[in-house]
Write a protein that holds these residues in place. Structure first.
Motif: not given
Length: 280
Positions: A15, A17, A210
């Motif tokens: 991920f 972010y 993500y």
């Protein structure tokens, strides 16, 4: 000639972010780095002068190379010369979001530490690498690495689930600088993780997967959208772009699904880099 040798592994971001923009123009991130079983090889040999020899003519071997930058940091720190030949055999695609250059300079530093008995601590090496490449420190560990800041602050190391991974990279790269400067980049609040070591569970990990950089990159690249869509259709439990791209990876539960997806992508476009691997 006395020499040392090691594999220099690629990474994927399970991920990523992007949390805020800093005053120095860089962005803070919260990311989980995982080494994968795809690697360059590096041999460092004592010699009469410093030189980088690479099998890929697209790779600069001058001061633009991260290995060269680390070498200069060592000279500056120790106030002495370290004449070596560096043989770099590249297999990791460039401009792929797989961290090839960062991995190379981290492994080069570890090899220099060993070859010259420099007695650099892990923290010393982190400090040197952070001045060269933000995500290079993560390659000093053999486990998954949770990092923040610009990628240079190591929060935790984690045993990650041993999953099947498929990499697909089209025949173009992506400029990291351009992605971070893209007006479509949206800042994202980092997830609240109560138990860091729960990330060793594949189901928990998939829920957190993500990449804030997908939107700005996908906006100009329908081919990447297509690759991600087909990765899922061929059985990936989760698919994501790694780093700033252009590699898309899929996580698979079974070798059969992995093999089917591999065959599809090998056939659909002969120019794709398609590679079966695993988290290590």
């Amino acid at each position: 000639m006395e020499s040392v040798f090691a594999n220099s592994y690629a990474k994927i971001n399970l991920f990523l972010y992007v949390t805020d923009k800093r005053e120095d123009g860089y962005h803070n991130i919260y990311s989980l780095f995982s080494k994968i079983n795809l690697y360059d090889t590096i041999k460092v040999e004592k010699a009469n002068k410093f030189q980088i020899i690479c099998n890929n003519e697209k790779i600069p071997v001058d001061r633009r190379n991260f290995i060269y930058k680390v070498y200069e940091k060592l000279r500056e720190y120790f106030q002495k010369e370290f004449p070596v030949k560096v043989y770099l055999n590249k297999r990791i695609p460039i401009e792929a979001g797989l961290g090839g250059g960062s991995s190379n300079c981290a492994i080069f530093l570890k090899l220099m530490n060993k070859l010259f008995n420099l007695n650099l601590s892990l923290n010393d090496m982190v400090q040197v690498l952070a001045k060269v490449s933000a995500d290079a420190p993560s390659f000093l560990w053999d486990k998954g690495v949770l990092a923040e800041g610009i990628g240079d602050k190591i929060v935790a190391t984690i045993d990650l689930p041993k999953s099947y991974i498929l990499l697909v990279k089209p025949n173009f790269g992506v400029s990291t600088r351009q992605v971070y400067n893209n007006k479509n980049l949206k800042l994202t609040t980092k997830p609240h993780i109560t138990n860091i070591h729960s990330l060793s569970n594949l189901n928990v990990l998939c829920e957190l997967m993500y990449n804030s950089l997908e939107k700005p990159v996908f906006g100009n690249n329908k081919e990447l959208i297509f690759i991600k869509k087909m990765m899922t259709e061929y059985g990936a439990v989760k698919s994501l772009m790694s780093g700033s791209g252009s590699t898309i990876f899929g996580i698979f539960n079974s070798k059969k699904s992995l093999d089917n997806a591999y065959k599809y992508f090998k056939a659909v476009n002969k120019s794709y880099f398609v590679y079966k691997t695993n988290i290590i």
